[in-house]
Write a protein that holds these residues in place. Structure first.
Motif, PDB file in Angstrom:
ATOM      1  N   TYR A 155      15.969  15.176 -43.741  1.00  0.00           N
ATOM      2  CA  TYR A 155      15.315  13.886 -43.486  1.00  0.00           C
ATOM      3  C   TYR A 155      13.848  14.147 -43.177  1.00  0.00           C
ATOM      4  O   TYR A 155      13.518  14.824 -42.194  1.00  0.00           O
ATOM      5  CB  TYR A 155      15.994  13.153 -42.331  1.00  0.00           C
ATOM      6  CG  TYR A 155      15.472  11.751 -42.133  1.00  0.00           C
ATOM      7  CD1 TYR A 155      15.837  10.731 -43.007  1.00  0.00           C
ATOM      8  CD2 TYR A 155      14.611  11.443 -41.093  1.00  0.00           C
ATOM      9  CE1 TYR A 155      15.359   9.447 -42.835  1.00  0.00           C
ATOM     10  CE2 TYR A 155      14.125  10.162 -40.911  1.00  0.00           C
ATOM     11  CZ  TYR A 155      14.505   9.162 -41.786  1.00  0.00           C
ATOM     12  OH  TYR A 155      14.022   7.882 -41.616  1.00  0.00           O
ATOM     13  N   PRO A 156      12.927  13.626 -43.983  1.00  0.00           N
ATOM     14  CA  PRO A 156      11.516  14.031 -43.876  1.00  0.00           C
ATOM     15  C   PRO A 156      10.763  13.432 -42.701  1.00  0.00           C
ATOM     16  O   PRO A 156       9.699  13.928 -42.348  1.00  0.00           O
ATOM     17  CB  PRO A 156      10.936  13.541 -45.204  1.00  0.00           C
ATOM     18  CG  PRO A 156      11.780  12.373 -45.588  1.00  0.00           C
ATOM     19  CD  PRO A 156      13.158  12.695 -45.107  1.00  0.00           C
ATOM     20  N   ASP A 157      11.266  12.389 -42.097  1.00  0.00           N
ATOM     21  CA  ASP A 157      10.514  11.676 -41.054  1.00  0.00           C
ATOM     22  C   ASP A 157      11.113  11.948 -39.678  1.00  0.00           C
ATOM     23  O   ASP A 157      11.699  11.070 -39.049  1.00  0.00           O
ATOM     24  CB  ASP A 157      10.519  10.174 -41.359  1.00  0.00           C
ATOM     25  CG  ASP A 157       9.555   9.402 -40.457  1.00  0.00           C
ATOM     26  OD1 ASP A 157       8.700  10.044 -39.819  1.00  0.00           O
ATOM     27  OD2 ASP A 157       9.663   8.170 -40.404  1.00  0.00           O
TER      28      ASP A 157
ATOM     29  N   GLN B 149      18.389  16.642 -53.987  1.00  0.00           N
ATOM     30  CA  GLN B 149      18.342  15.674 -52.904  1.00  0.00           C
ATOM     31  C   GLN B 149      19.293  16.110 -51.802  1.00  0.00           C
ATOM     32  O   GLN B 149      20.260  16.832 -52.040  1.00  0.00           O
ATOM     33  CB  GLN B 149      18.735  14.293 -53.429  1.00  0.00           C
ATOM     34  CG  GLN B 149      18.367  13.134 -52.527  1.00  0.00           C
ATOM     35  CD  GLN B 149      18.695  11.790 -53.173  1.00  0.00           C
ATOM     36  OE1 GLN B 149      19.453  11.730 -54.133  1.00  0.00           O
ATOM     37  NE2 GLN B 149      18.122  10.716 -52.686  1.00  0.00           N
ATOM     38  N   GLY B 150      19.007  15.710 -50.565  1.00  0.00           N
ATOM     39  CA  GLY B 150      19.869  16.062 -49.447  1.00  0.00           C
ATOM     40  C   GLY B 150      21.252  15.458 -49.588  1.00  0.00           C
ATOM     41  O   GLY B 150      21.548  14.705 -50.526  1.00  0.00           O
ATOM     42  N   ILE B 151      22.114  15.774 -48.638  1.00  0.00           N
ATOM     43  CA  ILE B 151      23.497  15.306 -48.706  1.00  0.00           C
ATOM     44  C   ILE B 151      23.626  13.827 -48.369  1.00  0.00           C
ATOM     45  O   ILE B 151      24.716  13.279 -48.398  1.00  0.00           O
ATOM     46  CB  ILE B 151      24.395  16.125 -47.760  1.00  0.00           C
ATOM     47  CG1 ILE B 151      23.916  16.001 -46.308  1.00  0.00           C
ATOM     48  CG2 ILE B 151      24.423  17.580 -48.188  1.00  0.00           C
ATOM     49  CD1 ILE B 151      24.826  16.702 -45.314  1.00  0.00           C
TER      50      ILE B 151
ATOM     51  N   HIS C  58       9.812  11.351 -54.097  1.00  0.00           N
ATOM     52  CA  HIS C  58       8.410  11.608 -53.761  1.00  0.00           C
ATOM     53  C   HIS C  58       8.297  12.722 -52.714  1.00  0.00           C
ATOM     54  O   HIS C  58       7.441  13.615 -52.845  1.00  0.00           O
ATOM     55  CB  HIS C  58       7.749  10.331 -53.247  1.00  0.00           C
ATOM     56  CG  HIS C  58       7.760   9.201 -54.219  1.00  0.00           C
ATOM     57  ND1 HIS C  58       7.106   9.247 -55.438  1.00  0.00           N
ATOM     58  CD2 HIS C  58       8.359   7.977 -54.175  1.00  0.00           C
ATOM     59  CE1 HIS C  58       7.284   8.111 -56.087  1.00  0.00           C
ATOM     60  NE2 HIS C  58       8.049   7.327 -55.344  1.00  0.00           N
ATOM     61  N   ALA C  59       9.155  12.678 -51.694  1.00  0.00           N
ATOM     62  CA  ALA C  59       9.130  13.723 -50.673  1.00  0.00           C
ATOM     63  C   ALA C  59       9.533  15.072 -51.257  1.00  0.00           C
ATOM     64  O   ALA C  59       8.983  16.114 -50.879  1.00  0.00           O
ATOM     65  CB  ALA C  59      10.066  13.342 -49.519  1.00  0.00           C
ATOM     66  N   LEU C  60      10.471  15.069 -52.192  1.00  0.00           N
ATOM     67  CA  LEU C  60      10.911  16.323 -52.809  1.00  0.00           C
ATOM     68  C   LEU C  60       9.808  16.922 -53.684  1.00  0.00           C
ATOM     69  O   LEU C  60       9.597  18.140 -53.687  1.00  0.00           O
ATOM     70  CB  LEU C  60      12.167  16.074 -53.650  1.00  0.00           C
ATOM     71  CG  LEU C  60      13.446  15.764 -52.865  1.00  0.00           C
ATOM     72  CD1 LEU C  60      14.562  15.316 -53.810  1.00  0.00           C
ATOM     73  CD2 LEU C  60      13.898  16.988 -52.074  1.00  0.00           C
ATOM     74  N   LEU C  61       9.099  16.093 -54.438  1.00  0.00           N
ATOM     75  CA  LEU C  61       7.999  16.597 -55.258  1.00  0.00           C
ATOM     76  C   LEU C  61       6.894  17.183 -54.394  1.00  0.00           C
ATOM     77  O   LEU C  61       6.203  18.129 -54.796  1.00  0.00           O
ATOM     78  CB  LEU C  61       7.446  15.477 -56.142  1.00  0.00           C
ATOM     79  CG  LEU C  61       8.370  14.959 -57.253  1.00  0.00           C
ATOM     80  CD1 LEU C  61       7.717  13.805 -58.002  1.00  0.00           C
ATOM     81  CD2 LEU C  61       8.732  16.068 -58.229  1.00  0.00           C
TER      82      LEU C  61
ATOM     83  N   LEU D 254       0.458  11.996 -51.822  1.00  0.00           N
ATOM     84  CA  LEU D 254       1.545  12.827 -51.303  1.00  0.00           C
ATOM     85  C   LEU D 254       1.062  13.723 -50.171  1.00  0.00           C
ATOM     86  O   LEU D 254       1.773  13.923 -49.167  1.00  0.00           O
ATOM     87  CB  LEU D 254       2.137  13.686 -52.417  1.00  0.00           C
ATOM     88  CG  LEU D 254       2.937  13.001 -53.526  1.00  0.00           C
ATOM     89  CD1 LEU D 254       3.603  14.034 -54.414  1.00  0.00           C
ATOM     90  CD2 LEU D 254       3.990  12.059 -52.951  1.00  0.00           C
ATOM     91  N   GLU D 255      -0.133  14.276 -50.291  1.00  0.00           N
ATOM     92  CA  GLU D 255      -0.663  15.131 -49.234  1.00  0.00           C
ATOM     93  C   GLU D 255      -0.853  14.343 -47.944  1.00  0.00           C
ATOM     94  O   GLU D 255      -0.668  14.876 -46.849  1.00  0.00           O
ATOM     95  CB  GLU D 255      -2.000  15.739 -49.682  1.00  0.00           C
ATOM     96  CG  GLU D 255      -1.875  16.741 -50.824  1.00  0.00           C
ATOM     97  CD  GLU D 255      -1.097  17.983 -50.426  1.00  0.00           C
ATOM     98  OE1 GLU D 255      -1.307  18.491 -49.310  1.00  0.00           O
ATOM     99  OE2 GLU D 255      -0.257  18.439 -51.216  1.00  0.00           O
ATOM    100  N   ARG D 256      -1.208  13.082 -48.075  1.00  0.00           N
ATOM    101  CA  ARG D 256      -1.445  12.252 -46.892  1.00  0.00           C
ATOM    102  C   ARG D 256      -0.147  11.760 -46.254  1.00  0.00           C
ATOM    103  O   ARG D 256      -0.026  11.685 -45.030  1.00  0.00           O
ATOM    104  CB  ARG D 256      -2.330  11.058 -47.278  1.00  0.00           C
ATOM    105  CG  ARG D 256      -2.703  10.160 -46.106  1.00  0.00           C
ATOM    106  CD  ARG D 256      -3.634   9.046 -46.536  1.00  0.00           C
ATOM    107  NE  ARG D 256      -2.994   8.055 -47.378  1.00  0.00           N
ATOM    108  CZ  ARG D 256      -3.415   7.720 -48.595  1.00  0.00           C
ATOM    109  NH1 ARG D 256      -4.466   8.307 -49.124  1.00  0.00           N
ATOM    110  NH2 ARG D 256      -2.784   6.792 -49.285  1.00  0.00           N
ATOM    111  N   THR D 257       0.835  11.443 -47.071  1.00  0.00           N
ATOM    112  CA  THR D 257       2.064  10.800 -46.563  1.00  0.00           C
ATOM    113  C   THR D 257       3.272  11.730 -46.553  1.00  0.00           C
ATOM    114  O   THR D 257       4.322  11.353 -46.029  1.00  0.00           O
ATOM    115  CB  THR D 257       2.412   9.588 -47.444  1.00  0.00           C
ATOM    116  OG1 THR D 257       2.709  10.039 -48.774  1.00  0.00           O
ATOM    117  CG2 THR D 257       1.253   8.602 -47.495  1.00  0.00           C
ATOM    118  N   LYS D 258       3.146  12.915 -47.157  1.00  0.00           N
ATOM    119  CA  LYS D 258       4.270  13.843 -47.344  1.00  0.00           C
ATOM    120  C   LYS D 258       5.375  13.232 -48.213  1.00  0.00           C
ATOM    121  O   LYS D 258       6.510  13.693 -48.200  1.00  0.00           O
ATOM    122  CB  LYS D 258       4.846  14.284 -45.998  1.00  0.00           C
ATOM    123  CG  LYS D 258       3.857  15.041 -45.134  1.00  0.00           C
ATOM    124  CD  LYS D 258       4.489  15.490 -43.825  1.00  0.00           C
ATOM    125  CE  LYS D 258       3.479  16.257 -42.982  1.00  0.00           C
ATOM    126  NZ  LYS D 258       4.068  16.710 -41.685  1.00  0.00           N
TER     127      LYS D 258
END
Length: 926
Positions: free
Chosen positions: A249-251, A399-401, A434-437, A558-562
């Motif tokens: 989970y990225p956040d 993608q995650g589970i 987007h987070a994965l890229l 992407l660099e700004r928001t991950k």
């Protein structure tokens, strides 16, 4: 992330209620020297910023239970101090106190960030919002004179209702939501007994879950654990799953997910409208009709960019829903060639690469998989040698589970029924791409390799690339960062609409669900809501989730928001008070919500490209039984049969748009699904991949005629079709490096037919409801060495010296029947005709007449004359192809007899013979 004006009203009402209590029935607090001294000592610490609002004293002591309703400041630092004080007062260890303080700080910090975003949005929506609304909507001026609508009253749920809700949950076997201080003092016994079996990271996650404040803690996850050593493997698996969720989970990991969920569930319960305050208007973009000058010119402009594209395939799905045991990208797009979706996509990318990419430039492909599809995807690619790509050309990001399912407004994680050692999981949505890229560095790497654009497409849409060059042309002309591929939609049609939204100085062009768009329009000056314009369609085009990004700007964002996309939650409530869910819910995110993270001037660089859905969108996503119900209700069924039919229909439509004469087939029904069957036109990407290429491959389109029952398969970059009359099945292939031209070719045979087959053992056949019966096929192959397999062009074997003749130059370039003759000295030879020869519709000899097919007995070995038809590699049945000199047709009822007098082959036919047999002067009787 959207502002709700009622938030300030709720806070004001709550504060007013507390003031009344304090001034009226509230008991006076006893004061003494020690109390006064403590107050004096703590007064400075309770003074804080935020407009002089003091920090809550009870919070510092770990005693405040008002939460967000408290009128004093709950800063992250104060929350941490309060949590630490509470742990120490309850006799917990220093480590536990530090852990609780850390968790409380994170939760408070997250709340403060979300509140800051809301306040920022509120400040921006000032007088400018009114001015923008007036300029965007003339009718809004009339609304100013109307009396303001009463503000919605949001009543707090009283404690009695909360207690009743909890009792109801306990009756249903739900775990407790609140525990006493004594219960919180220690970890659940089943967890405590196994802590040494977990890694340090897993121990930290377990403690954080148990120490979450108030009713949001997750102790129930461990309360049903046993202390038996035999359950340790199950506990380890459980903690490994939690750790995987925390990492994926990225956040903010697992705690961040639960914190976000509590905030969003509270907004959902209050009934907040995420679009409140936003004013809709028509977005900028371009709509096209196939074959028009504007279409062709824009597509031609895009072809200059197609050689610098990277491709992202969002392919996380299994085919179980469709009745297919494999992964969806392994499904065949059609039965004529049985090309799978992944093969078709890769062949298209390679075709663009070979024709438009700079020398040495590889066009990369990234595939997003899931835990269910990752291994199968890798296996499929390796087994087929990556379908022509190099291994380093393909990147796979998994993608995650998923995310935990939540069963109440306090975001309690749901366990699997009857299994205390497993968590219910749900998909988080394709917004994770987007987070994965970003996390895998894919987008940044591509940018450094000379790639300028990134194309997002989904797993089972065979029409996806028909709009690629067109959309690239639009993005180039308009300077777009993001371009949504769309199709025209009818007003109120159940499909998301691309809409421009404005609030103050904020702007975004984004997908709005159809059930939100109509009421939003009505509330902002359009009493009729979503209506069709002069084109017969809504001015808000339909979203199909196919996206095009300018890569350098995309990487910057992407660099700004991950790559973290905004989330939403959509629980289905069981009761009117919105306290009980019908089934567990989860947070979701969507890749098309990317415009919500754009800032400043970026927000104005979002637009759309629109083309008829018949040319760009036909997904295969439903089981046949579901598709039947959808089709009866007027909705596209989205099944395998319609996916194949629509792919053929799109090719036919492109051929007609450039001037080819292509008849329409007939209606057919298979397994309850209605389709148009034929003609099946499969033009491989190596032959042509867009309208401008079709024009080059068919330079004389008026000379192309394809009947409604035909099947045509063309492949090869060096192939050109100048003139063709097809009434049957024809395959023409041109090997790499070879070239070939089809000219004046007529093919007439029984062709291919679809046969109903609903109970086939082959699941690919069964899901369509038919199989392809290939009765007769004409096949021509242009080979790299210059040779040709099949019945085109003519090949004549050398005759013996005494029989060599000087034939006149053939009038036609169509295929004659090659002949080899052996004449013995004595026995006269019987005359044999081809097994099935039919005169074509357009003969090269103007005065010729049609000859009926004849059945000829098999020639005996001792026959004086034997004919060898070269190149007839197909074994299904003899073919009917245009011949340059058809032989006289014997009677169907008689057997050929030997000639009594040998014919002088050196002389042309007599005038009497020409008249009787309708032969031209260039023919010679054999």
């Amino acid at each position: 992330f959207f502002l709700n004006p009622s938030i300030s009203h709720i806070t004001t009402m709550a504060g007013k209620k507390r003031t009344n209590k304090k001034g009226g029935n509230a008991k006076k607090k006893k004061t003494g020297p020690s109390t006064q001294q403590n107050d004096a000592t703590n007064s400075s610490s309770r003074a804080a910023s935020n407009g002089g609002k003091p920090v809550c004293r009870f919070l510092l002591e770990g005693k405040c239970n008002r939460g967000d309703d408290c009128k004093f400041l709950h800063s992250p630092e104060a929350c941490a101090a309060g949590a630490r004080a509470q742990c120490l007062r309850e006799g917990k260890s220093e480590d536990d106190a530090e852990m609780a303080a850390s968790v409380a700080f994170q939760v408070a910090e997250k709340k403060r960030e979300m509140k800051a975003k809301e306040e920022e949005g509120s400040a921006a929506a000032s007088d400018k919002q009114t001015n923008d609304a007036d300029s965007a909507h003339p009718k809004a001026e009339e609304l100013k004179d109307q009396p303001p609508q009463p503000e919605k009253e949001v009543q707090a749920v009283n404690q009695t209702k909360k207690d009743e809700s909890k009792k109801e949950q306990l009756k249903n076997g739900k775990p407790k939501q609140e525990e006493t201080k004594e219960e919180l003092s220690l970890l659940p016994s089943g967890l405590e007994s196994s802590m040494s079996d977990f890694t340090a990271a897993q121990q930290e996650i377990a403690k954080k879950l148990c120490h979450l404040p108030g009713s949001t803690n997750q102790r129930h996850l461990f309360e049903q654990w046993s202390t038996s050593p035999t359950d340790v493997p199950k506990k380890k698996a459980f903690m490994e799953k939690l750790e995987s969720i925390d990492k994926s989970y990225p956040d903010g990991g697992l705690i961040g997910y639960l914190t976000n969920a509590v905030a969003l569930l509270e907004k959902s319960k209050r009934g907040e409208n995420p679009l409140e305050g936003w004013v809709p208007s028509v977005p900028k973009g371009e709509a096209f009709e196939i074959g028009t000058e504007a279409f062709l010119e824009t597509e031609k402009l895009g072809l200059e960019e197609v050689g610098r594209c990277g491709f992202v395939l969002v392919a996380g799905g299994l085919g179980e829903r469709l009745g297919y045991s494999g992964i969806k990208i392994g499904l065949p797009t059609e039965l004529a060639t049985e090309t799978s979706y992944i093969q078709f996509y890769i062949e298209t990318i390679l075709a663009f690469q070979s024709r438009y990419a700079p020398s040495g430039q590889k066009l990369p492909l990234c595939i997003m998989t899931s835990g269910d599809t990752n291994d199968k995807t890798v296996t499929l690619l390796k087994a087929n040698n990556y379908f022509g790509m190099t291994e380093d050309q393909i990147t796979i990001v998994q993608q995650g589970i998923g995310v935990p399912a939540l069963y109440d407004n306090d975001a309690h994680v749901a366990l699997v029924d009857d299994d205390p050692y497993d968590i219910q999981m749900k998909p988080h949505g394709h917004g994770d791409i987007h987070a994965l890229l970003h996390s895998h560095g894919v987008a940044k790497t591509w940018s450094g390799q000379g790639i300028n654009w990134t194309v997002f497409f989904q797993d089972t849409n065979g029409l996806a690339f028909h709009t690629l060059a067109l959309s690239l042309g639009v993005s180039s002309k308009m300077g777009l960062i993001m371009n949504s591929i769309t199709c025209p939609r009818k007003a109120k049609q159940a499909i998301g609409a691309i809409t421009k939204l404005s609030k103050g100085d904020q702007e975004r062009t984004i997908n709005v669900e159809y059930n939100q768009l109509d009421p939003l329009l009505r509330a902002t000056g359009y009493p009729d809501g979503d209506v069709n314009d002069d084109t017969g369609f809504s001015p808000f085009p339909g979203n199909i989730n196919q996206l095009l990004f300018r890569l350098d700007d995309y990487v910057t964002v992407l660099e700004r928001t991950k790559g973290v996309m905004p989330e939403f939650v959509n629980p289905k409530y069981k009761d009117a008070d919105k306290t009980i869910f019908k089934k567990p819910t989860r947070l979701e995110c969507m890749m098309q919500d990317f415009p919500t993270v754009l800032e400043g001037a970026e927000t104005a660089k979002v637009g759309f490209t629109s083309l008829a859905s018949e040319l760009c969108f036909s997904p295969v996503k439903n089981a046949t039984s579901d598709g039947v119900a959808l089709q009866k209700g007027g909705t596209h069924p989205g099944v395998a049969a319609t996916g194949e039919a629509d792919q053929n229909a799109a090719t036919r439509r492109i051929l007609r748009s450039i001037g080819c004469n292509v008849e329409e087939g007939f209606g057919a029904t298979f397994c309850g699904i209605n389709i148009v069957s034929g003609p099946d036109c499969v033009l491989k990407p190596s032959f042509a991949a867009c309208s401008n290429e079709f024009k080059k491959k068919f330079p004389n389109p008026s000379s192309i005629k394809i009947s409604g029952k035909s099947s045509l398969v063309l492949s090869g970059d060096g192939l050109v079709i100048e003139s063709l009359d097809l009434d049957g099945a024809l395959i023409v292939e041109c090997e790499d490096g070879a070239s070939g031209v089809i000219r004046d070719l007529t093919v007439k045979n029984r062709g291919w037919v679809k046969v109903s087959d609903e109970r086939s053992d082959d699941e690919v056949i069964r899901m369509r409801g038919y199989h392809m019966n290939k009765l007769e096929t004409e096949k021509i192959v242009f080979k790299k060495d210059g040779s040709i397999e099949g019945n085109y062009p003519p090949k004549v074997e050398a005759l013996e010296p005494e029989l060599v003749m000087n034939f006149p130059e053939p009038v036609s370039t169509a295929v004659p029947v090659p002949v080899k003759m052996e004449v013995p000295e004595q026995e006269p030879a019987p005359v044999l005709e081809p097994a099935s020869v039919a005169e074509p519709k357009q003969s090269p000899c103007p005065t010729s007449k049609s000859a009926e097919p004849v059945s000829v007995p098999e020639a005996k070995p001792e026959s004086a004359i034997s004919k060898h038809v070269q190149g007839t590699s197909q074994k299904e049945a003899p073919q009917s192809i245009m011949r340059s000199a058809p032989a006289p047709t014997p009677s169907l009822e008689s057997t050929p007899t030997a000639m009594e007098t040998p014919t002088d082959l050196s002389k042309p036919a007599s005038s009497e013979t020409k008249d009787s047999d309708q032969l031209c002067g260039g023919c010679t009787i054999l």
